[in-house]
Design a protein around this motif. Structure first.
Motif, mmCIF file in Angstrom:
data_model
loop_
_atom_site.group_PDB
_atom_site.id
_atom_site.type_symbol
_atom_site.label_atom_id
_atom_site.label_comp_id
_atom_site.label_asym_id
_atom_site.label_seq_id
_atom_site.Cartn_x
_atom_site.Cartn_y
_atom_site.Cartn_z
ATOM 1 N N SER B 181 88.947 -44.462 36.558
ATOM 2 C CA SER B 181 89.637 -44.385 35.265
ATOM 3 C C SER B 181 88.797 -43.580 34.270
ATOM 4 O O SER B 181 89.333 -42.765 33.511
ATOM 5 N N LYS B 182 87.463 -43.773 34.315
ATOM 6 C CA LYS B 182 86.591 -42.984 33.434
ATOM 7 C C LYS B 182 86.713 -41.496 33.738
ATOM 8 O O LYS B 182 86.784 -40.662 32.829
ATOM 9 N N LEU B 183 86.779 -41.177 35.047
ATOM 10 C CA LEU B 183 86.900 -39.772 35.464
ATOM 11 C C LEU B 183 88.214 -39.174 34.971
ATOM 12 O O LEU B 183 88.227 -38.094 34.371
ATOM 13 N N ILE B 184 89.315 -39.928 35.175
ATOM 14 C CA ILE B 184 90.636 -39.423 34.789
ATOM 15 C C ILE B 184 90.692 -39.212 33.275
ATOM 16 O O ILE B 184 91.144 -38.173 32.785
ATOM 17 N N PHE B 185 90.156 -40.196 32.526
ATOM 18 C CA PHE B 185 90.203 -40.063 31.067
ATOM 19 C C PHE B 185 89.326 -38.909 30.595
ATOM 20 O O PHE B 185 89.697 -38.206 29.656
ATOM 21 N N SER B 186 88.179 -38.693 31.241
ATOM 22 C CA SER B 186 87.336 -37.585 30.777
ATOM 23 C C SER B 186 87.981 -36.243 31.095
ATOM 24 O O SER B 186 87.783 -35.272 30.359
ATOM 25 N N ILE B 187 88.785 -36.184 32.183
ATOM 26 C CA ILE B 187 89.538 -34.950 32.457
ATOM 27 C C ILE B 187 90.574 -34.719 31.348
ATOM 28 O O ILE B 187 90.721 -33.605 30.842
ATOM 29 N N ILE B 188 91.258 -35.832 30.934
ATOM 30 C CA ILE B 188 92.244 -35.723 29.850
ATOM 31 C C ILE B 188 91.575 -35.242 28.562
ATOM 32 O O ILE B 188 92.073 -34.340 27.877
ATOM 33 N N PHE B 189 90.404 -35.816 28.244
ATOM 34 C CA PHE B 189 89.697 -35.390 27.023
ATOM 35 C C PHE B 189 89.325 -33.914 27.104
ATOM 36 O O PHE B 189 89.429 -33.181 26.135
ATOM 37 N N GLY B 190 88.877 -33.501 28.302
ATOM 38 C CA GLY B 190 88.471 -32.108 28.490
ATOM 39 C C GLY B 190 89.621 -31.139 28.292
ATOM 40 O O GLY B 190 89.415 -30.011 27.853
ATOM 41 N N LEU B 191 90.859 -31.595 28.582
ATOM 42 C CA LEU B 191 92.022 -30.730 28.379
ATOM 43 C C LEU B 191 92.276 -30.509 26.890
ATOM 44 O O LEU B 191 92.805 -29.481 26.495
ATOM 45 N N TYR B 192 91.911 -31.477 26.068
ATOM 46 C CA TYR B 192 92.252 -31.395 24.645
ATOM 47 C C TYR B 192 91.218 -30.667 23.798
ATOM 48 O O TYR B 192 91.542 -30.118 22.768
ATOM 49 N N TYR B 193 89.953 -30.705 24.196
ATOM 50 C CA TYR B 193 88.976 -29.942 23.429
ATOM 51 C C TYR B 193 88.015 -29.253 24.378
ATOM 52 O O TYR B 193 87.664 -29.801 25.417
ATOM 53 N N GLY B 194 87.639 -28.048 24.031
ATOM 54 C CA GLY B 194 86.752 -27.313 24.916
ATOM 55 C C GLY B 194 85.325 -27.376 24.458
ATOM 56 O O GLY B 194 84.456 -27.965 25.111
ATOM 57 N N TYR B 195 85.067 -26.808 23.296
ATOM 58 C CA TYR B 195 83.695 -26.655 22.825
ATOM 59 C C TYR B 195 83.596 -27.217 21.420
ATOM 60 O O TYR B 195 84.468 -26.991 20.581
ATOM 61 N N VAL B 196 82.557 -27.972 21.159
ATOM 62 C CA VAL B 196 82.322 -28.493 19.815
ATOM 63 C C VAL B 196 81.017 -27.900 19.331
ATOM 64 O O VAL B 196 80.011 -27.989 20.027
ATOM 65 N N GLY B 197 81.022 -27.291 18.182
ATOM 66 C CA GLY B 197 79.779 -26.743 17.648
ATOM 67 C C GLY B 197 79.705 -27.000 16.173
ATOM 68 O O GLY B 197 80.575 -27.647 15.589
ATOM 69 N N LEU B 198 78.646 -26.515 15.561
ATOM 70 C CA LEU B 198 78.527 -26.655 14.114
ATOM 71 C C LEU B 198 78.669 -25.285 13.477
ATOM 72 O O LEU B 198 78.228 -24.274 14.025
ATOM 73 N N ASN B 199 79.331 -25.239 12.318
ATOM 74 C CA ASN B 199 79.523 -23.966 11.636
ATOM 75 C C ASN B 199 78.195 -23.337 11.236
ATOM 76 O O ASN B 199 77.968 -22.161 11.379
#
Lengths: 68, 248
Positions: B181-199
């Motif tokens: 379930s952790k794997l499936i949810f992390s795949i779902i999260f990965g679909l929604y955001y790619g890269y997080v950075g700071l301006n």
């Protein structure tokens, strides 16, 4: 089970109670009743020897093979 | 000032360990100790679940302001991320050793696994975050319950039984379901955001990037598969024991 234990018959012939037999051969009455009811999976040769000695009989008098 | 919380923590860990070592040498000591330990974790888990749910229900933004400067977060709605820090080539890590030791490092990047507290209006993502959090906690509580009852059986009667096989199979399947379930949810999260950075970083010498990661622990899956084998072994042992008991 194809093997039938005729211990009851032998006990009746020798006019002996199960409790006495259990005491002579040194097993518990619970184990003896397991043997008599046919729930037992195996019999040790030492137990068989003790039973034959106590009842003065042959193993064939106690055990019988019946086709299922 | 004496760090009082640290001292209490160390004392607790030390006393638990010494009690465990002591109980090894007592008859049935270890199973009783483990039963106590897992019942403690089980009730602690339930308490944690209640607190987390009440944080979600009764507070805005999952935080309580304890004072003007500090906030208390409900550390639950987390999304697995990989944090990557890289330094410029001429930037060196500075050590402040406690002794006169000379310390240096050639490391120019740091990577670490972490969790990000994420808020969103998207209902799919927010329900995925919600499910990911509470499913893990509930599965862990179930596992602790099974462990608690398993060690209770063992502490009353240290022998092979079919109950043990059942409990061990339950624990193994729950561990696998948890990781999957952790794997499936992390795949779902990965679909929604790619890269997080700071301006803008305050220090231009450091680059920070946060990426989604697959939150799966293969050791736990391998452990669970081995538990299945252990369950089968215990079943075989139970069969042999009954056969032995019925040999007169």
């Amino acid at each position: 089970m194809a093997i039938i234990v005729n211990l009851d018959v032998m006990l009746a012939k020798r006019k002996m109670r199960s409790k006495e037999l259990a005491a002579i051969i040194g097993i518990t009455t619970a184990n003896l009743s397991i043997l008599k009811s046919g729930k037992a999976k195996a019999v040790r040769f030492s137990t068989l020897e003790a039973i034959c000695k106590a009842l003065d009989c042959q193993p064939a008098d106690i055990l019988e093979f019946v086709e299922d | 000032m004496i760090p009082i919380f640290q001292t209490i923590l160390y004392l607790t860990i030390f006393s638990l360990l010494s009690f465990a070592i002591y109980s090894i040498y007592k008859k049935k000591g270890l199973t009783t100790f483990l039963h106590g330990l897992f019942s403690l974790t089980f009730w602690g888990g339930i308490l944690f679940l209640i607190i987390a749910i009440s944080f979600t229900i009764f507070t805005d933004n999952d935080t309580i302001e304890t004072s003007e400067k500090s906030k208390l977060y409900a550390n639950t709605k987390n999304v697995p991320v990989r944090v990557f820090l890289s330094f410029n080539a001429d930037t060196k890590l500075q050590f402040k050793p406690n002794s006169n030791l000379e310390l240096s490092s050639n490391t120019d990047s740091l990577a670490m696994n972490s969790y990000l507290n994420l808020k969103t209006d998207n209902w799919v993502l927010s329900s995925a975050i919600f499910l990911n959090t509470y499913l893990s906690i509930i599965i862990l509580i179930f596992i602790f319950f099974q462990l608690k009852s398993l060690f209770k059986i063992l502490s009353t009667n240290l022998s092979f039984s079919l109950q043990l096989t059942k409990k061990i199979n339950w624990i193994a399947s729950l561990l696998i379901v948890w990781q999957l379930s952790k794997l499936i949810f992390s795949i779902i999260f990965g679909l929604y955001y790619g890269y997080v950075g700071l301006n803008k970083m305050q220090d231009q010498n450091i680059n920070l990037s946060i990426n989604p990661r697959l939150d799966i622990d293969f050791t736990i899956i391998i452990f669970a598969l081995s538990l299945f084998v252990l369950g089968k072994l215990l079943k075989r042992a139970h069969e042999i024991q009954t056969e032995n008991d019925l040999t007169i």
